[in-house]
Design an enzyme around this catalytic site. Sequence first.
Site, PDB file in Angstrom:
ATOM      1  N   ASP A  41       0.838  -1.202   0.000  1.00 57.78           N
ATOM      2  CA  ASP A  41       0.000   0.000   0.000  1.00 57.78           C
ATOM      3  C   ASP A  41       0.875   1.255   0.000  1.00 57.78           C
ATOM      4  O   ASP A  41       0.378   2.377  -0.115  1.00 57.78           O
ATOM      5  CB  ASP A  41      -1.008  -0.002   1.161  1.00 57.78           C
ATOM      6  CG  ASP A  41      -0.346  -0.093   2.522  1.00 57.78           C
ATOM      7  OD1 ASP A  41       0.897  -0.246   2.585  1.00 57.78           O
ATOM      8  OD2 ASP A  41      -1.074  -0.013   3.543  1.00 57.78           O
ATOM      9  N   SER A  42       2.215   1.043   0.051  1.00 57.00           N
ATOM     10  CA  SER A  42       3.145   2.149  -0.176  1.00 57.00           C
ATOM     11  C   SER A  42       2.938   2.722  -1.572  1.00 57.00           C
ATOM     12  O   SER A  42       3.458   3.786  -1.891  1.00 57.00           O
ATOM     13  CB  SER A  42       4.593   1.663  -0.006  1.00 57.00           C
ATOM     14  OG  SER A  42       4.817   0.487  -0.761  1.00 57.00           O
ATOM     15  N   ASP A  80      -0.975  -6.027  -0.394  1.00 55.41           N
ATOM     16  CA  ASP A  80      -1.430  -5.484   0.887  1.00 55.41           C
ATOM     17  C   ASP A  80      -2.940  -5.400   0.901  1.00 55.41           C
ATOM     18  O   ASP A  80      -3.570  -5.124  -0.130  1.00 55.41           O
ATOM     19  CB  ASP A  80      -0.890  -4.045   1.064  1.00 55.41           C
ATOM     20  CG  ASP A  80       0.211  -3.973   2.106  1.00 55.41           C
ATOM     21  OD1 ASP A  80       0.105  -4.672   3.130  1.00 55.41           O
ATOM     22  OD2 ASP A  80       1.159  -3.217   1.894  1.00 55.41           O
ATOM     23  N   LYS A 109      -1.264  -9.342   2.549  1.00 54.83           N
ATOM     24  CA  LYS A 109      -0.518  -8.914   3.741  1.00 54.83           C
ATOM     25  C   LYS A 109      -1.444  -8.066   4.600  1.00 54.83           C
ATOM     26  O   LYS A 109      -2.151  -7.193   4.088  1.00 54.83           O
ATOM     27  CB  LYS A 109       0.741  -8.111   3.358  1.00 54.83           C
ATOM     28  CG  LYS A 109       1.527  -7.628   4.595  1.00 54.83           C
ATOM     29  CD  LYS A 109       2.942  -7.206   4.248  1.00 54.83           C
ATOM     30  CE  LYS A 109       3.049  -5.854   3.618  1.00 54.83           C
ATOM     31  NZ  LYS A 109       2.522  -4.736   4.437  1.00 54.83           N
ATOM     32  N   GLU A 111      -1.584  -5.755   8.198  1.00 55.08           N
ATOM     33  CA  GLU A 111      -0.847  -5.097   9.288  1.00 55.08           C
ATOM     34  C   GLU A 111      -1.546  -5.338  10.621  1.00 55.08           C
ATOM     35  O   GLU A 111      -2.766  -5.214  10.712  1.00 55.08           O
ATOM     36  CB  GLU A 111      -0.749  -3.592   9.026  1.00 55.08           C
ATOM     37  CG  GLU A 111       0.147  -3.253   7.857  1.00 55.08           C
ATOM     38  CD  GLU A 111       0.406  -1.758   7.721  1.00 55.08           C
ATOM     39  OE1 GLU A 111       0.058  -0.973   8.635  1.00 55.08           O
ATOM     40  OE2 GLU A 111       0.960  -1.366   6.677  1.00 55.08           O
ATOM     41  N   GLU A 178       8.957  -4.538  10.471  1.00 53.41           N
ATOM     42  CA  GLU A 178       9.424  -3.250   9.934  1.00 53.41           C
ATOM     43  C   GLU A 178       9.963  -2.363  11.058  1.00 53.41           C
ATOM     44  O   GLU A 178       9.278  -2.132  12.069  1.00 53.41           O
ATOM     45  CB  GLU A 178       8.264  -2.547   9.201  1.00 53.41           C
ATOM     46  CG  GLU A 178       8.680  -1.185   8.635  1.00 53.41           C
ATOM     47  CD  GLU A 178       7.732  -0.630   7.590  1.00 53.41           C
ATOM     48  OE1 GLU A 178       6.790  -1.335   7.163  1.00 53.41           O
ATOM     49  OE2 GLU A 178       7.936   0.532   7.184  1.00 53.41           O
TER      50      GLU A 178
HETATM   51  O1  KIV Z   1       3.560  -1.167   1.718  1.00 54.94           O
HETATM   52  C1  KIV Z   1       4.711  -1.615   1.678  1.00 54.94           C
HETATM   53  O2  KIV Z   1       5.461  -1.384   0.721  1.00 54.94           O
HETATM   54  C2  KIV Z   1       5.159  -2.427   2.783  1.00 54.94           C
HETATM   55  C3  KIV Z   1       6.588  -2.844   2.802  1.00 54.94           C
HETATM   56  C4  KIV Z   1       7.473  -1.699   3.021  1.00 54.94           C
HETATM   57  C5  KIV Z   1       6.831  -3.952   3.763  1.00 54.94           C
HETATM   58  O3  KIV Z   1       4.402  -2.744   3.637  1.00 54.94           O
END
Ligand code: KIV
Length: 285
Positions: A41-42, A80, A109, A111, A178
């Site tokens: 989600d980055s 994510d 993924k 969180e 992280e």
């Molecule tokens: O969103 C992302 O890119 C991440 C990674 C930095 C682990 O969660």
Amino acid sequence: MKSVLDFRRSPERKISMVTCYDATSAAIVEASNVDCILVGDSVAMTMHGHSTTLPATVEMMAFHVAAVRRGAPTKFLISDLPFLAHRGSLESTMNAVRAVMVAGAQAVKIEGIDGSFETIKHIVESGVPVIGHLGLTPQSVHGLGGFKVQATSQAAGDALLEQALRVQKAGAFALVLECVPSEIAARVTAALDIPTIGIGAGPACSGQVLVFQDLLGLNASFKPKFVRKYADGFTFVTEALNRYHADVIEGTFPAPKESYAMPTEKTQGPSTEPVYSTVSKEGHA
Ligand code: KIV
């Protein structure tokens, strides 16, 4: 690495993961030896210019997952679940999972674990592999008071270890750690059976993940301590753009070999030679 079954921890072989958000970059990752891809989600920050990951939506994630899948058809691909996507009803959570999986992800993924244990368990029991994410969880940036290193006391380290064990118990196949001290990541890694993937979590993790743009040095102004820049992409691309600009200004681009000549009288008629293909890997674009 093609499936979750390849995603095993091994004392001899670490796991490499990189984020990716578009088909062009994905084709480069596909051609590389990197094990697997995270559509993080980055994406909200790297591709959309936001200052946090909070504006990422399920639709945004599915859109980018589909593009990455087209560019990287064989790499193991994780998506994510974005901000709050797994914190509403079970139905809305599963709709989010469905959206990114149908778009081409092979795992999601998630969180955090507090309040999410049953949800993660349900997703795993539904046949969808889940990777956890603890430590600095960017979706909680406001709850954490900023993007800060986490678990910096023994008590916080103990709490992180307890959370990690719960992520494993919920059925996750791996855990992203992280921005935690290396000692804490080493402790968590030693206590778990599943692999840990570190970002700013030191060398003891079972694997590492970095953001594509960060490791290629594409963002000149972003340089956290944990990033190693494997290329000065910003300078490389800027110089290429400047050479292109100069060629246009000077009239040296395009050259005859980059231009179409008028066919001779004999060969005149509709062109039969395609300029480029309209067929993608999945069929017609
Ligand atoms: O969103 C992302 O890119 C991440 C990674 C930095 C682990 O969660």
